[in-house]
Write an enzyme that holds these catalytic residues in place. Structure first.
Site, PDB file in Angstrom:
ATOM      1  N   SER A 138      21.935 -38.937 -17.966  1.00  0.00           N
ATOM      2  CA  SER A 138      23.097 -39.622 -17.394  1.00  0.00           C
ATOM      3  C   SER A 138      23.327 -41.008 -17.985  1.00  0.00           C
ATOM      4  O   SER A 138      24.483 -41.388 -18.237  1.00  0.00           O
ATOM      5  CB  SER A 138      22.967 -39.701 -15.869  1.00  0.00           C
ATOM      6  OG  SER A 138      23.063 -38.412 -15.298  1.00  0.00           O
ATOM      7  N   ALA A 144      19.259 -21.606  -4.456  1.00  0.00           N
ATOM      8  CA  ALA A 144      19.738 -21.905  -3.103  1.00  0.00           C
ATOM      9  C   ALA A 144      19.562 -23.384  -2.769  1.00  0.00           C
ATOM     10  O   ALA A 144      19.594 -23.764  -1.616  1.00  0.00           O
ATOM     11  CB  ALA A 144      18.999 -21.032  -2.076  1.00  0.00           C
ATOM     12  N   GLY A 145      19.372 -24.210  -3.801  1.00  0.00           N
ATOM     13  CA  GLY A 145      19.220 -25.645  -3.594  1.00  0.00           C
ATOM     14  C   GLY A 145      20.544 -26.379  -3.635  1.00  0.00           C
ATOM     15  O   GLY A 145      21.617 -25.773  -3.500  1.00  0.00           O
ATOM     16  N   LYS A 193      19.246 -34.958  -2.870  1.00  0.00           N
ATOM     17  CA  LYS A 193      20.652 -34.720  -2.572  1.00  0.00           C
ATOM     18  C   LYS A 193      20.918 -34.484  -1.084  1.00  0.00           C
ATOM     19  O   LYS A 193      22.023 -34.727  -0.605  1.00  0.00           O
ATOM     20  CB  LYS A 193      21.177 -33.545  -3.402  1.00  0.00           C
ATOM     21  CG  LYS A 193      21.234 -33.829  -4.894  1.00  0.00           C
ATOM     22  CD  LYS A 193      21.834 -32.679  -5.670  1.00  0.00           C
ATOM     23  CE  LYS A 193      21.864 -32.971  -7.152  1.00  0.00           C
ATOM     24  NZ  LYS A 193      22.515 -31.901  -7.937  1.00  0.00           N
ATOM     25  N   ASP A 252      29.196 -32.426  -8.246  1.00  0.00           N
ATOM     26  CA  ASP A 252      28.684 -31.212  -8.876  1.00  0.00           C
ATOM     27  C   ASP A 252      29.724 -30.094  -8.847  1.00  0.00           C
ATOM     28  O   ASP A 252      29.871 -29.347  -9.821  1.00  0.00           O
ATOM     29  CB  ASP A 252      27.419 -30.722  -8.169  1.00  0.00           C
ATOM     30  CG  ASP A 252      26.175 -31.501  -8.578  1.00  0.00           C
ATOM     31  OD1 ASP A 252      26.187 -32.089  -9.676  1.00  0.00           O
ATOM     32  OD2 ASP A 252      25.202 -31.516  -7.806  1.00  0.00           O
ATOM     33  N   ASN A 272      25.573 -36.076  -4.307  1.00  0.00           N
ATOM     34  CA  ASN A 272      24.974 -36.455  -5.589  1.00  0.00           C
ATOM     35  C   ASN A 272      25.553 -37.751  -6.146  1.00  0.00           C
ATOM     36  O   ASN A 272      25.198 -38.167  -7.234  1.00  0.00           O
ATOM     37  CB  ASN A 272      25.131 -35.326  -6.614  1.00  0.00           C
ATOM     38  CG  ASN A 272      26.502 -35.301  -7.255  1.00  0.00           C
ATOM     39  OD1 ASN A 272      27.506 -35.638  -6.622  1.00  0.00           O
ATOM     40  ND2 ASN A 272      26.560 -34.907  -8.515  1.00  0.00           N
TER      41      ASN A 272
END
Length: 285
Positions: A18, A130-131, A68, A104, A89
């Site tokens: 990032s 599944a996060g 998150k 996201d 996020n």
């Protein structure tokens, strides 16, 4: 004199690209500012945010694994999309305190926009994970009219996520099932848009690969891997070998960064082809 800055927080954080993205855009636009990466442990989140609230130069932060969900109770407001997804996020300070966003979802959809502008008889997505990332992707695709198949190592987590959507168009399945060979006649896929999305850490450097038998992948399906280290995952390499269109993790990373950059620095990120090509070259050095 101090300059305005934003940052990304997580645990671990050393791998994050990032700062390269945001610093590239800041330089490209000639804006004063910086973007950093900061290692923050879960038990230090409250202290970290309290310190940043008091810093007049702080423009906000991106939030990556595993924070998150953990940051949400520490914020003053949460954007409706992030509230629906259940994950934040991006955090931005304002007159009313700290607001949490989720970039996201729009970031994931950005490289798919040309296909989403088309009409389809059926849209189906197989989402591994599944996060926090999987949650954002599932909600983004649900809003675009996809039937969802949510796949996770822990079936209970996939079922819990599936329960957030209307019954009949969302299904949950265990990851192990997709490693098993499948001999299936898919028939005519004309007019369909099929996606296979890896939103797990499987395939990331240091992690085992995503075990997927391609008998489970419809002909012509787009294979999209959110992992960007390495950029060429085993999943994408095999998909390309079999002739599937692919999208790599940099596409989602850059897409979500665009939304965050505008929130942090008040200007849209460069989106011209020359800038995009130069940024991707920088990130793949």
């Amino acid at each position: 004199m101090a300059e305005p800055f934003a940052e990304v927080i997580g645990d671990p954080i050393a791998h994050s690209k990032s700062p390269l993205i945001h610093r590239f855009w800041l330089e490209r636009l000639g804006l004063e500012g910086d973007y950093r990466k900061t290692h923050v442990l879960a038990d230090r989140l409250g202290t970290f945010l309290a310190e940043r609230r008091a810093d007049p130069d702080w423009r906000g932060c991106n939030v990556t694994i595993p924070h998150k969900l953990g940051v949400m109770p520490l914020l003053d407001a949460i954007d409706p999309l992030a509230q629906k997804i259940g994950a934040v996020n991006t955090i931005v300070p304002g007159a009313d305190g700290l607001t949490g966003y989720n970039s996201d979802a729009p970031g994931f959809l950005e490289p798919l926009r040309p296909r989403l502008a088309e009409r389809h008889l059926l849209r189906t997505a197989r989402i591994f994970g599944a996060g926090g990332a999987a949650r954002a992707i599932a909600h983004a695709l649900w809003d675009e009219g996809f039937t969802l198949i949510l796949i996770a190592r822990d079936l209970a987590k996939a079922e819990a996520l599936a329960a957030e959507f209307a019954a009949g168009h969302v299904h949950a399945a265990p990851l192990a099932r997709f490693a098993e060979p499948l001999d299936f006649d898919w028939g005519d896929t004309e007019g369909r848009l099929d996606l296979v999305v890896n939103a797990t850490s499987l395939g990331m450097t240091g992690q085992p690969p995503l075990a997927l038998d391609f008998g489970h992948v419809p002909p012509g399906a787009i294979v999209y891997d959110a992992v960007y280290a390495p950029l060429e995952t085993g999943l994408l390499a095999e998909a390309r070998r079999r002739g599937h269109p692919t999208i790599d993790g940099l596409a989602m990373l850059i897409g979500q960064a665009r939304r965050a950059f505008a929130l942090f620095f008040g200007r849209p990120a460069p989106a011209d082809p020359e800038s995009d090509a130069a940024l991707r070259a920088l990130l793949t050095q």
